[in-house]
Design a protein around this motif. Structure first.
Motif, PDB file in Angstrom:
ATOM      1  N   ALA A  29       0.824  -1.204   0.000  1.00 52.97           N
ATOM      2  CA  ALA A  29       0.000   0.000   0.000  1.00 52.97           C
ATOM      3  C   ALA A  29       0.861   1.258   0.000  1.00 52.97           C
ATOM      4  O   ALA A  29       1.837   1.355   0.746  1.00 52.97           O
ATOM      5  N   GLN A  33      -3.242   5.076   0.557  1.00 47.45           N
ATOM      6  CA  GLN A  33      -3.941   3.796   0.647  1.00 47.45           C
ATOM      7  C   GLN A  33      -3.828   3.245   2.065  1.00 47.45           C
ATOM      8  O   GLN A  33      -4.790   2.687   2.605  1.00 47.45           O
ATOM      9  N   SER A  59      -8.145  -0.993  -3.122  1.00 47.72           N
ATOM     10  CA  SER A  59      -8.323  -0.894  -1.667  1.00 47.72           C
ATOM     11  C   SER A  59      -9.594  -1.607  -1.231  1.00 47.72           C
ATOM     12  O   SER A  59      -9.599  -2.325  -0.220  1.00 47.72           O
TER      13      SER A  59
END
Length: 253
Positions: A29, A33, A59
């Motif tokens: 990520a 995110q 996500s």
């Protein structure tokens, strides 16, 4: 894997979707995110408004798998105002992450979102298109650990949000995501009159790691697209505000 090892891993991942995404799904990520993941892990009402191409679909799919894999009898309800979003983007992304996971996740996974993802111990990811769903059906899903993931939430019906809200009375979470296209409805109010009820996030497309230099992530927004959008629509246009900045349009736009 021995049950004690499995239990230890589940405890390790239960409160940390970013760690689960990295270690199980192979998803590293980027910073914003991670903000989404952390917010959903820690709060029961999360609303994210954003521009285009900031990892929203990735996500949502990662959160769905994290939740259903780390909680007993967990259920995820995945929904969108736009049926094509479920069919062509969200569900294929979930299928891809499930297929490419570093360890088998199990369950019976349908390549068609209508079939969902089901496990023999009553865990499931259920995908429902908002225009085909009545409030009674939306609220009729039972689980001690329930997560609603709502995409294109700016146009999502208030009646379905109310049904989901009531169904999360025990131990449920609602996370909503959208380009902020409307200046009315519950998603708009989450950032205005009801802001104290929701944890809100705002992600500008210009925060993309491909633009800031944080990382190179295929598929996320690039500076060339931002510049083209500004030239074509105007940097002060409603289109630029909504699609790039992730801002709600002005009342008259």
């Amino acid at each position: 894997m021995r049950s004690a090892q499995a239990a230890a891993l589940l405890r390790r991942w239960e409160g940390d979707p970013a760690l689960f995404a990295a270690e199980v799904l192979g998803v590293r990520a980027w910073s914003r995110q991670q903000d989404i993941f952390n917010a959903v892990a820690r709060h029961r009402r999360v609303a994210t408004r954003s521009g285009h191409k900031v990892s929203k679909s990735n996500s949502i799919a990662a959160l769905a798998l994290w939740w259903v894999c780390t909680r007993p009898r967990a259920k995820v309800v995945l929904s969108s105002t736009v049926g094509e979003q479920l069919k062509n983007i969200l569900w294929p992304e979930l299928v891809r992450l499930h297929r490419e996971a570093r360890a088998p996740l199990g369950g019976k996974l349908s390549t068609d979102y209508h079939g969902g993802l089901w496990f023999p111990d009553d865990r499931a990811v259920i995908a429902l298109k908002s225009e085909d769903t009545k409030p009674e059906s939306f609220a009729g899903i039972s689980s001690p650990h329930l997560l609603y993931l709502i995409d294109e939430a700016s146009g999502f019906p208030d009646a379905l949000l109310e049904a989901a809200w009531g169904n999360t009375a025990s131990n449920g979470t609602i996370a909503a995501f959208s380009n902020p296209t409307r200046t009315s409805g519950w998603f708009y109010e989450a950032f205005h009159g009801q802001r104290g009820t929701w944890v809100t996030l705002h992600i500008d497309s210009r925060e993309s790691p491909n633009i800031t230099g944080e990382a190179e992530v295929p598929g996320l927004a690039r500076q060339e697209w931002v510049d083209e959008t500004a030239r074509h629509f105007g940097a002060d246009s409603p289109a630029f505000a909504v699609r790039v900045k992730g801002d709600f349009p002005r009342e008259g736009d």
